[in-house]
Write a protein that holds these residues in place. Structure first.
Motif, PDB file in Angstrom:
ATOM      1  N   SER A   1       0.847  -1.192   0.000  1.00 42.03           N
ATOM      2  CA  SER A   1       0.000   0.000   0.000  1.00 42.03           C
ATOM      3  C   SER A   1       0.878   1.236   0.000  1.00 42.03           C
ATOM      4  O   SER A   1       2.061   1.187   0.353  1.00 42.03           O
ATOM      5  CB  SER A   1      -0.916   0.015   1.226  1.00 42.03           C
ATOM      6  OG  SER A   1      -0.149   0.102   2.421  1.00 42.03           O
TER       7      SER A   1
ATOM      8  N   ASP B   1       0.683   5.534   0.953  1.00 46.23           N
ATOM      9  CA  ASP B   1       0.002   6.733   1.436  1.00 46.23           C
ATOM     10  C   ASP B   1       0.842   7.943   1.059  1.00 46.23           C
ATOM     11  O   ASP B   1       2.044   7.978   1.333  1.00 46.23           O
ATOM     12  CB  ASP B   1      -0.174   6.698   2.957  1.00 46.23           C
ATOM     13  CG  ASP B   1      -1.112   5.589   3.408  1.00 46.23           C
ATOM     14  OD1 ASP B   1      -1.937   5.151   2.585  1.00 46.23           O
ATOM     15  OD2 ASP B   1      -1.006   5.164   4.576  1.00 46.23           O
TER      16      ASP B   1
ATOM     17  N   SER C   1      -7.605   5.131  -5.648  1.00 42.88           N
ATOM     18  CA  SER C   1      -7.298   5.614  -4.302  1.00 42.88           C
ATOM     19  C   SER C   1      -8.583   6.056  -3.633  1.00 42.88           C
ATOM     20  O   SER C   1      -9.684   5.889  -4.183  1.00 42.88           O
ATOM     21  CB  SER C   1      -6.317   6.788  -4.373  1.00 42.88           C
ATOM     22  OG  SER C   1      -6.981   7.955  -4.834  1.00 42.88           O
ATOM     23  N   ASN C   2      -8.454   6.634  -2.448  1.00 41.41           N
ATOM     24  CA  ASN C   2      -9.625   7.165  -1.758  1.00 41.41           C
ATOM     25  C   ASN C   2     -10.240   8.356  -2.486  1.00 41.41           C
ATOM     26  O   ASN C   2     -11.348   8.792  -2.154  1.00 41.41           O
ATOM     27  CB  ASN C   2      -9.270   7.557  -0.325  1.00 41.41           C
ATOM     28  CG  ASN C   2      -8.170   8.607  -0.275  1.00 41.41           C
ATOM     29  OD1 ASN C   2      -7.204   8.534  -1.024  1.00 41.41           O
ATOM     30  ND2 ASN C   2      -8.308   9.584   0.611  1.00 41.41           N
TER      31      ASN C   2
ATOM     32  N   ARG D   1      -4.662   7.745  -0.273  1.00 44.82           N
ATOM     33  CA  ARG D   1      -4.345   6.383   0.148  1.00 44.82           C
ATOM     34  C   ARG D   1      -4.618   5.408  -1.004  1.00 44.82           C
ATOM     35  O   ARG D   1      -5.712   5.395  -1.571  1.00 44.82           O
ATOM     36  CB  ARG D   1      -5.170   5.999   1.370  1.00 44.82           C
ATOM     37  CG  ARG D   1      -4.958   6.939   2.560  1.00 44.82           C
ATOM     38  CD  ARG D   1      -5.624   6.405   3.809  1.00 44.82           C
ATOM     39  NE  ARG D   1      -5.587   7.365   4.901  1.00 44.82           N
ATOM     40  CZ  ARG D   1      -4.545   7.551   5.714  1.00 44.82           C
ATOM     41  NH1 ARG D   1      -3.449   6.827   5.541  1.00 44.82           N
ATOM     42  NH2 ARG D   1      -4.599   8.448   6.687  1.00 44.82           N
TER      43      ARG D   1
ATOM     44  N   PRO E   1      -4.699   1.440  -1.909  1.00 46.53           N
ATOM     45  CA  PRO E   1      -4.795   0.166  -1.196  1.00 46.53           C
ATOM     46  C   PRO E   1      -3.798  -0.868  -1.704  1.00 46.53           C
ATOM     47  O   PRO E   1      -3.254  -0.756  -2.807  1.00 46.53           O
ATOM     48  CB  PRO E   1      -6.234  -0.271  -1.472  1.00 46.53           C
ATOM     49  CG  PRO E   1      -6.571   0.362  -2.786  1.00 46.53           C
ATOM     50  CD  PRO E   1      -5.857   1.687  -2.789  1.00 46.53           C
ATOM     51  N   ALA E   2      -3.596  -1.897  -0.873  1.00 46.31           N
ATOM     52  CA  ALA E   2      -2.653  -2.965  -1.211  1.00 46.31           C
ATOM     53  C   ALA E   2      -3.286  -4.039  -2.080  1.00 46.31           C
ATOM     54  O   ALA E   2      -2.597  -4.963  -2.518  1.00 46.31           O
ATOM     55  CB  ALA E   2      -2.108  -3.591   0.071  1.00 46.31           C
ATOM     56  N   THR E   3      -4.582  -3.922  -2.331  1.00 45.02           N
ATOM     57  CA  THR E   3      -5.279  -4.947  -3.105  1.00 45.02           C
ATOM     58  C   THR E   3      -5.088  -4.730  -4.597  1.00 45.02           C
ATOM     59  O   THR E   3      -4.696  -3.654  -5.053  1.00 45.02           O
ATOM     60  CB  THR E   3      -6.774  -4.913  -2.776  1.00 45.02           C
ATOM     61  OG1 THR E   3      -7.274  -3.593  -3.036  1.00 45.02           O
ATOM     62  CG2 THR E   3      -7.010  -5.271  -1.318  1.00 45.02           C
TER      63      THR E   3
END
Length: 614
Positions: A50, A52, A81-82, A102, A104-106
């Motif tokens: 992930s 940030d 991202s967000n 952010r 994500p790691a997915t």
């Protein structure tokens, strides 16, 4: 040997994340763009990793920021991202506000780089934090603070393979929108803890490229072990560097300092004094090996030249220290090739309240090179530590003269005239020769058999003025001489120039009328024109660039100067002295030279010219 998660990421195939290259480079672009640009040279998210990103407005006014994502080829990279799924985000930052993006790691791993654009005078520092998680366990978390792009970086390093400790380096070469950026040779210096330079390696980077390696790997210093010291990385263009330490499975970034480590490049022993004069290229002091020099800069804006020979890939370094000089010091060192192409320049390095300049470079080709020590401000003594290849052959000679244009280009047998040759490094030229040329495939030449071609062709030239960018010679052409092309060559200090064509016209050619308006250009690119009516020069217009005064123009009308096979014009008045000379090759073409001086100006305006008539 090392933590497999970090090893997998550090040795991933192209297109995968190289965690060692996670860094931020910041630079200013051209003020005309009215914006400030920062770059995350490496972006990655997915497959357990992930990311940030934090952006903080430090300034006194609100700003609008645009964050754009690109893949390794420079194409827009769509990320999630967000803030949503897009290839770029634009957002406002209020006073003191911090925006967090952010990733994500997915999902699949996506890699590339990021450009952050804000108003030119804004202050928006940014940071990336990467977190790698595998099977529910956080294996490492690493942050990269912002780093301004520069030309030298250093950080501590240690390699202890028995205890699974090593140091990795990451280099990124962002172009910051410069489409003309050249490939970079980043020089990695391995410095022992006792300050001795142990090994050196060059890493080649194309514009926009990056590289990430452990110190002990084959791309850097294979077999390195039991090492403690520091790494100094230098380059001839702005780049970014990062150090990463791995201790067993633990990973962390190292504090990176800007500027060089000078100690390994300083020379011990007794210095030699500089040899004067050495303030001109031709008078450069020759050095044949590593040399410590005591020099004196006798005026502000002074320059001292050194000449040395080297081969492709040879490492050279120069450290100039200016303790004891008078005034505010702004020293610099320049490296240039024999044809005066600038290869490298230093920036002043201020350490411990002293003024120094440092330069390190890998020579791009075999040849003769020049190092220039320069001070824009300040004067007085200095000491130069010059590390150059050892030369066991003869001392390198001064550069050969370079010829660019001449005028006139053609003349009749039996004529005598003043010729001007424009070029470079023409001062102190001792000889100008006219060598007959055989007929070539285009039918040009004088046709003399090789056995009958004299060395000088019978044309004589006496040099009367020899300056850096031009020379003037009185030329005499015999009345009986083979017509055709002759090669004009100059010689100085045993080195021969390139050649330019000069043509001797056939004797007794047909008479022709020259009446009409002639237009053309000078070797400086300025337009000229003159009018001939009834065999007389009636009007003329020509400009010249005079050092210290810029472009000056001379115009005259109502003239009645005779014109035959040559045109000769001179004028004195209003502080301006102007001369215009040339020969008519035919009823359609002419060539020659012009010269201009003006009271209050420090230089001479001189150029060759060609002209045609419709």
């Amino acid at each position: 040997m090392f933590g497999e998660s970090f090893r997998r990421l550090c040795t991933a195939a192209p297109g995968k994340l190289l965690i060692g290259t996670i860094l931020l480079a910041m630079t200013f672009l051209c003020p005309a763009l009215a914006q400030r640009n920062m770059v995350f040279t490496q972006f990655a998210a997915g497959e357990g990793l992930s990311c940030d990103q934090f952006y903080t407005n430090q300034g006194s006014s609100a700003v609008t920021a645009t964050v754009s994502f690109f893949d390794g080829a420079g194409a827009p990279l769509t990320v999630t991202s967000n803030l949503g799924t897009a290839a770029s985000y634009t957002f406002d930052l209020a006073l003191g506000e911090t925006k967090v993006i952010r990733f994500p790691a997915t999902g699949l791993l996506k890699t590339g780089y990021v450009v952050i654009s804000t108003p030119q005078h804004s202050s928006v520092p940014a940071t990336q934090i990467f977190r790698y998680e595998l099977a529910g366990s956080v294996l490492f978390e690493i942050g990269a603070p912002q780093q301004e792009a520069g030309r030298s970086f250093n950080f501590p390093a240690e390699v202890r393979l028995s205890s699974r400790t090593s140091t990795g380096i990451a280099l990124a070469y962002p172009t910051f929108g410069n489409s003309a950026a050249a490939p970079l040779k980043a020089i990695v210096n391995l410095i022992r803890s006792d300050g001795v330079l142990q090994r050196v390696k060059v890493i080649d980077l194309e514009p926009g490229e990056y590289s990430s390696l452990y110190l002990h790997e084959s791309g850097l210093f294979p077999g390195l072990d039991d090492f403690t010291g520091s790494v100094l990385i230098t380059g001839l263009a702005d780049f970014s560097a990062m150090g990463v330490r791995q201790d067993k499975n633990g990973v962390g970034s190292l504090a990176v300092s800007t500027g060089p480590v000078l100690g390994p490049f300083l020379l011990a022993g007794s210095p030699v004094n500089e040899v004067e004069p050495n303030s001109e290229l031709l008078d450069a002091q020759v050095i044949m090996r590593d040399t410590l020099i005591n020099g004196v800069m006798d005026k502000e804006g002074g320059v001292d030249y050194l000449r040395f020979a080297g081969k492709h890939g040879d490492m050279v370094s120069f450290v100039a220290t200016f303790e004891g000089m008078q005034g505010t010091i702004r020293p610099a060192i320049f490296l240039q090739s024999e044809d005066e192409t600038r290869i490298a320049s230093s920036e002043s390095t201020r350490l411990m309240d002293t003024d120094q300049a440092y330069l390190q470079a890998a020579l791009p080709a075999d040849g003769i090179y020049y190092a220039l020590v320069y001070t824009e401000y300040g004067y007085g003594p200095y000491r130069l530590h010059a590390r150059v290849p050892t030369n066991t052959g003869p001392p390198p000679l001064p550069p050969p003269p370079i010829l660019k244009s001449l005028g006139p280009l053609k003349a009749m047998p039996g004529s005598a005239f003043r010729m001007v040759i424009m070029g470079r490094d023409l001062q102190q030229v001792a000889q100008t020769s006219f060598t007959p040329e055989p007929i070539n495939s285009a039918g040009r030449g004088n046709g003399l058999p090789a056995a009958d071609r004299p060395t000088e062709g019978g044309i004589t030239a006496q040099i009367v003025v020899s300056e850096y960018r031009y020379l003037e010679a009185m030329v005499n052409i015999p009345a009986v001489i083979a017509s055709g092309v002759y090669r004009v060559i100059t010689t100085r200090a045993g080195r021969m120039s390139n050649g330019l064509d000069f043509e001797v016209l056939p004797a007794g050619g047909p008479a022709f009328s020259l009446d009409g308006v002639w237009t053309g250009k000078t070797s400086e690119g300025h337009a000229i024109n003159f009018r001939v009516a009834g065999g007389k020069l009636t009007d003329i217009h020509f400009p010249a660039d005079i050092y210290g005064c810029g472009t000056q123009t001379h115009d005259a009308t109502g003239l009645q100067a005779n014109v035959a096979t040559t045109i000769e014009y001179g004028s004195v008045g209003g502080g301006l002295v102007a001369t215009f000379f040339g020969t008519f090759d035919s009823d359609k073409t002419a060539s020659g030279w012009l010269k201009m001086t003006k009271s209050g100006c420090t230089g001479v305006g001189i150029a060759t010219w060609t002209a045609t008539r419709p």
